[in-house]
Design a protein around this motif. Structure first.
Motif, mmCIF file in Angstrom:
data_model
loop_
_atom_site.group_PDB
_atom_site.id
_atom_site.type_symbol
_atom_site.label_atom_id
_atom_site.label_comp_id
_atom_site.label_asym_id
_atom_site.label_seq_id
_atom_site.Cartn_x
_atom_site.Cartn_y
_atom_site.Cartn_z
ATOM 1 N N PHE A 75 0.827 -1.204 0.000
ATOM 2 C CA PHE A 75 0.000 0.000 0.000
ATOM 3 C C PHE A 75 0.866 1.260 0.000
ATOM 4 O O PHE A 75 0.591 2.222 -0.719
ATOM 5 N N TRP A 76 1.913 1.245 0.823
ATOM 6 C CA TRP A 76 2.716 2.455 0.967
ATOM 7 C C TRP A 76 3.487 2.780 -0.307
ATOM 8 O O TRP A 76 3.576 3.939 -0.715
ATOM 9 N N HIS A 77 4.046 1.770 -0.958
ATOM 10 C CA HIS A 77 4.793 2.024 -2.189
ATOM 11 C C HIS A 77 3.864 2.523 -3.291
ATOM 12 O O HIS A 77 4.283 3.304 -4.145
ATOM 13 N N HIS A 78 2.605 2.111 -3.251
ATOM 14 C CA HIS A 78 1.630 2.690 -4.184
ATOM 15 C C HIS A 78 1.326 4.140 -3.811
ATOM 16 O O HIS A 78 1.171 4.995 -4.692
ATOM 17 N N ALA A 79 1.221 4.410 -2.519
ATOM 18 C CA ALA A 79 0.980 5.792 -2.080
ATOM 19 C C ALA A 79 2.109 6.706 -2.546
ATOM 20 O O ALA A 79 1.869 7.852 -2.947
ATOM 21 N N ILE A 80 3.345 6.220 -2.499
ATOM 22 C CA ILE A 80 4.489 7.004 -2.974
ATOM 23 C C ILE A 80 4.319 7.337 -4.454
ATOM 24 O O ILE A 80 4.570 8.467 -4.888
ATOM 25 N N ALA A 81 3.869 6.341 -5.227
ATOM 26 C CA ALA A 81 3.678 6.575 -6.656
ATOM 27 C C ALA A 81 2.550 7.575 -6.912
ATOM 28 O O ALA A 81 2.620 8.384 -7.836
ATOM 29 N N TYR A 82 1.520 7.558 -6.081
ATOM 30 C CA TYR A 82 0.358 8.430 -6.286
ATOM 31 C C TYR A 82 0.601 9.867 -5.845
ATOM 32 O O TYR A 82 0.140 10.813 -6.492
ATOM 33 N N VAL A 83 1.277 10.039 -4.696
ATOM 34 C CA VAL A 83 1.308 11.366 -4.090
ATOM 35 C C VAL A 83 2.711 11.819 -3.683
ATOM 36 O O VAL A 83 2.866 12.876 -3.083
ATOM 37 N N GLY A 84 3.738 11.060 -4.045
ATOM 38 C CA GLY A 84 5.102 11.469 -3.732
ATOM 39 C C GLY A 84 5.611 10.885 -2.428
ATOM 40 O O GLY A 84 4.841 10.454 -1.564
ATOM 41 N N ALA A 85 6.929 10.898 -2.261
ATOM 42 C CA ALA A 85 7.562 10.258 -1.116
ATOM 43 C C ALA A 85 7.226 10.941 0.198
ATOM 44 O O ALA A 85 6.929 10.294 1.209
ATOM 45 N N GLY A 86 7.269 12.273 0.210
ATOM 46 C CA GLY A 86 7.061 13.000 1.454
ATOM 47 C C GLY A 86 5.647 12.870 1.981
ATOM 48 O O GLY A 86 5.434 12.508 3.145
ATOM 49 N N LEU A 87 4.644 13.173 1.153
ATOM 50 C CA LEU A 87 3.252 13.115 1.600
ATOM 51 C C LEU A 87 2.836 11.688 1.940
ATOM 52 O O LEU A 87 2.090 11.468 2.901
ATOM 53 N N ALA A 88 3.309 10.700 1.188
ATOM 54 C CA ALA A 88 2.967 9.303 1.474
ATOM 55 C C ALA A 88 3.480 8.893 2.844
ATOM 56 O O ALA A 88 2.817 8.141 3.566
ATOM 57 N N THR A 89 4.643 9.388 3.218
ATOM 58 C CA THR A 89 5.207 9.031 4.519
ATOM 59 C C THR A 89 4.429 9.681 5.658
ATOM 60 O O THR A 89 4.216 9.071 6.708
ATOM 61 N N VAL A 90 3.979 10.917 5.459
ATOM 62 C CA VAL A 90 3.128 11.557 6.465
ATOM 63 C C VAL A 90 1.851 10.748 6.649
ATOM 64 O O VAL A 90 1.425 10.451 7.780
ATOM 65 N N LEU A 91 1.204 10.350 5.554
ATOM 66 C CA LEU A 91 -0.043 9.596 5.628
ATOM 67 C C LEU A 91 0.160 8.240 6.294
ATOM 68 O O LEU A 91 -0.687 7.783 7.064
ATOM 69 N N GLY A 92 1.287 7.605 6.021
ATOM 70 C CA GLY A 92 1.553 6.300 6.612
ATOM 71 C C GLY A 92 1.737 6.345 8.110
ATOM 72 O O GLY A 92 1.620 5.315 8.792
ATOM 73 N N ASN A 93 2.002 7.513 8.657
ATOM 74 C CA ASN A 93 2.254 7.623 10.093
ATOM 75 C C ASN A 93 1.023 8.018 10.895
ATOM 76 O O ASN A 93 1.136 8.425 12.060
ATOM 77 N N LEU A 94 -0.158 7.857 10.305
ATOM 78 C CA LEU A 94 -1.387 7.944 11.089
ATOM 79 C C LEU A 94 -1.490 6.764 12.053
ATOM 80 O O LEU A 94 -2.397 6.702 12.881
ATOM 81 N N GLN A 95 -0.537 5.834 11.970
ATOM 82 C CA GLN A 95 -0.521 4.671 12.850
ATOM 83 C C GLN A 95 -0.519 5.034 14.328
ATOM 84 O O GLN A 95 -0.958 4.253 15.173
#
Length: 302
Positions: A75-95
């Motif tokens: 999921f995260w590597h797809h998020a990187i492709a969709y919205v870029g490395a920085g924003l995908a990492t912020v979203l992934g840390n809603l954990q």
């Protein structure tokens, strides 16, 4: 605490390395785990010689963690492709929020009022990152990036809790989880766009660096800290990762999120810090008195 921060700084390079490799999301997820297996097995063997075999329960939880980690990476590597490395990492840390509310459901550890209040605020930041109301939003598909990022956080939270609950060792559980994640990613990859089993250079070099740096070194350090401190503290310290990744992505990859998306990043990070950063004295659900962590229980349990 220092060990966890160093681990978070190391894994903050993950998303930029994924972008630099320039391969499909399933390919980068597969090879970051596959290339990590030999060094992880070597570390696990040394740990086993010193401490003996892992208990059966720890092995089973590590296998379950490996399955959740496979989904996390896909999921995260797809998020990187969709919205870029920085924003995908912020979203992934809603954990951080998900760990807290999962602990409430499973262990009866009630979250603080601050956490409850901060939750809709943080998801307001997620809406800003999605670019729904922003014609200048960065990313090929910010909405899909948000959906993939939220799915990442769910899987990431499960991985952290499962790894914390298995054993106080680092190398053995992580080696088991990495092997299972590799097999699971290979099996699931057709549903996630497919993996290229023979990426060309220099992609192989970036993937090797991704495996040895964030996957082996970074996660070994973080796994070491999980049973030695409250899960919520580790989750908060991991917020070093998205902040550093946004900066690295801007400098190394030229990513330029819109002002509204940057505002959303700020809302997410500050909301998580404010909502998760307090302790309070509460009446546990079993009726006994005592101080309760308002974030996540300080027990071996994502």
């Amino acid at each position: 605490m220092i060990v966890a921060i160093v681990g978070a700084l190391v894994i903050s390079t993950s998303a930029p390395l994924v972008r630099l490799a320039g391969v499909s999301p399933a390919t980068s997820a597969l090879f970051r785990c596959a290339y990590a297996i030999p060094p992880m097995l070597a570390l696990a063997w040394l740990e086993r010689r010193r401490h003996g075999p892992l208990p059966r329960r720890a092995v089973l939880l590590a296998w379950a963690a490996g399955l959740t980690f496979a989904f996390d990476l896909l999921f995260w590597h797809h998020a990187i492709a969709y919205v870029g490395a920085g924003l995908a990492t912020v979203l992934g840390n809603l954990q951080v929020f998900l760990v807290a509310f999962a602990a409430w459901a499973v262990f009866g550890e009630r979250p603080s009022g601050r956490l409850v209040v901060a939750t809709p605020v943080v998801f307001g930041g997620v809406v800003l990152i999605s670019g729904v109301f922003d014609s200048a939003a960065y990313g090929d598909d910010p909405v899909m990036g948000v959906l993939a990022g939220v799915a990442t956080s769910v899987s990431y939270a499960a991985f952290l809790l499962l790894m914390k609950g298995g054993s106080d060792r680092a190398a053995g559980p992580l080696a088991h989880a990495t092997v299972v994640a590799t097999v699971a990613i290979a099996a699931l990859s057709p549903a996630f766009g497919g993996a290229d089993l023979a990426p060309s250079w220099p992609a192989h070099g970036w993937l090797l660096l991704l495996a040895l740096g964030p996957q082996v070194l970074g996660w070994s350090l973080i796994t070491f800290t999980l049973p030695r401190q409250p899960a919520a503290l580790t989750a908060l310290l991991l917020l070093v990762q998205p902040l550093t990744t946004v900066a690295l992505s801007a400098l190394a990859l030229g990513e330029r999120p819109s002002p509204w998306q940057l505002a959303g990043c700020g809302v997410v990070v500050l909301g998580v810090l404010w909502g998760s950063g307090s302790r309070r004295t509460a009446q546990p659900e079993d009726g006994t008195d005592g101080e309760q962590d308002a974030q996540v229980p300080n027990t071996s349990t994502v």
